[in-house]
Design an enzyme around this catalytic site. Structure first.
Site: not given
Ligand code: NAD
Length: 277
Positions: A49, A93, A116
């Site tokens: 990422k 994460q 997200d």
């Protein structure tokens, strides 16, 4: 033989378009990435990422916290990032170490920075067709289909799997695109028969090579979300590619199908954060 839907190529196109937009509009975008603990797979995802951010011209701030970080400390950091004007997106994460409540952590992220797309407000907005962040993997699948000229409007779409991050948002996105949607799961009866109705079959069950040619109608488009490492070290999906490519009209490979799209769509969400503000 089925046409291969090339996620590597399509994700590279999307990243190039985003890079161009950042340059042209001189956008100043910052993503904060929080990693708790030392899970090696999570570290690889976070690394990828950050690399994608660098390529596109998005600034990334990295917070690597020890595995025994308290919930209070993590929530405190999220609160601080929520309040920083220079931070556009916040990503925690997953999975988190067991002692941390994932739902609580997801809810703590401000919905305007929820790149997200996991916050209940983002999911709710998606379900009633309002603007908001969309979960990256399903959003990437829509791009794969559209950029491969697969018509969705009016088609029968069967999704196998009803997880919060893939199956459920996928069903909402396919509805938004005017498909007729059926969602299957571990309690579905006659799964093969139901799957065989699909013009577009999307498989996200987390079981290696589960779906073979018996589940697939001749000429269907098959999207494989699963990713598994086999004993020989090679990767495979939830779909038995060799058998299914003989009956499908188009199929995503593993690796190189859905996987690369997830990060591309995360980058897209980071830039969309500017528009949502
Ligand atoms: P999950 O385990 O949260 O959900 C699996 C779903 O499949 C459940 O809804 C369950 O009801 C259903 N299911 C399980 N067994 C079944 C059966 N025998 N018949 C019918 N339905 C069944 O999984 P997930 O998070 O949605 O992920 C699915 C797969 O996709 C995993 O392999 C995961 O690694 C992969 N994944 C890949 C990406 C990517 O970027 N490529 C992103 C997310 C997940």
């Amino acid at each position: 033989m089925a046409k291969i839907i090339d996620g590597k190529k399509i994700s590279a196109q999307i990243k190039d378009e985003l890079k161009e937009r950042v340059e042209k509009e001189n956008l100043d975008v910052t993503l904060a990435v929080i990693l708790v603990g030392d899970d090696p797979a999570s570290a690889v995802y976070v690394g990828n990422k950050k690399k994608a951010c660098e390529y596109i011209g998005i600034k990334s701030l990295s917070y690597e916290l020890p595995a025994d970080t308290t919930e209070e400390k993590l929530l405190g950091l999220i609160d601080e990032l929520n309040n920083r004007d220079d931070v556009d997106g916040i990503l925690v994460q997953l999975p988190l170490p067991k002692h941390l409540d994932e739902d609580k952590v997801i809810k703590a992220i401000s919905p305007i920075k929820d790149v997200d797309g996991f916050h209940p407000q983002s999911v709710g907005a998606l379900s009633i067709g309002q603007p908001g962040f969309v979960s990256c993997t399903p959003a990437g699948i829509i791009q794969l289909l559209k950029r491969s000229d697969v018509e969705i409007d009016g088609k029968e779409c069967v999704i196998i799997g009803r997880s919060n991050i893939v199956g459920k948002p996928m069903s909402l996105l396919m509805l938004r695109e005017n498909a007729t949607v059926t969602v299957c799961h571990s309690h579905t009866k006659n799964l093969e028969e139901v799957a065989k109705r699909a013009d577009i079959l999307i498989v996200a069950i987390g079981k290696p090579l589960f779906v073979d040619d018996k589940f697939v109608k001749e000429g269907a488009v098959v999207i494989d979300v699963g990713i598994h490492r086999k004993e020989d070290g090679k990767l495979c999906g939830d779909v038995d590619f060799e058998k299914v490519e003989k009956v499908a009209s188009a199929i995503t490979p593993v690796p190189g199908g859905v996987g690369p799209m997830t990060i591309a769509m995360l980058m897209n969400n980071c830039i969309a954060a500017k528009d949502l503000k």
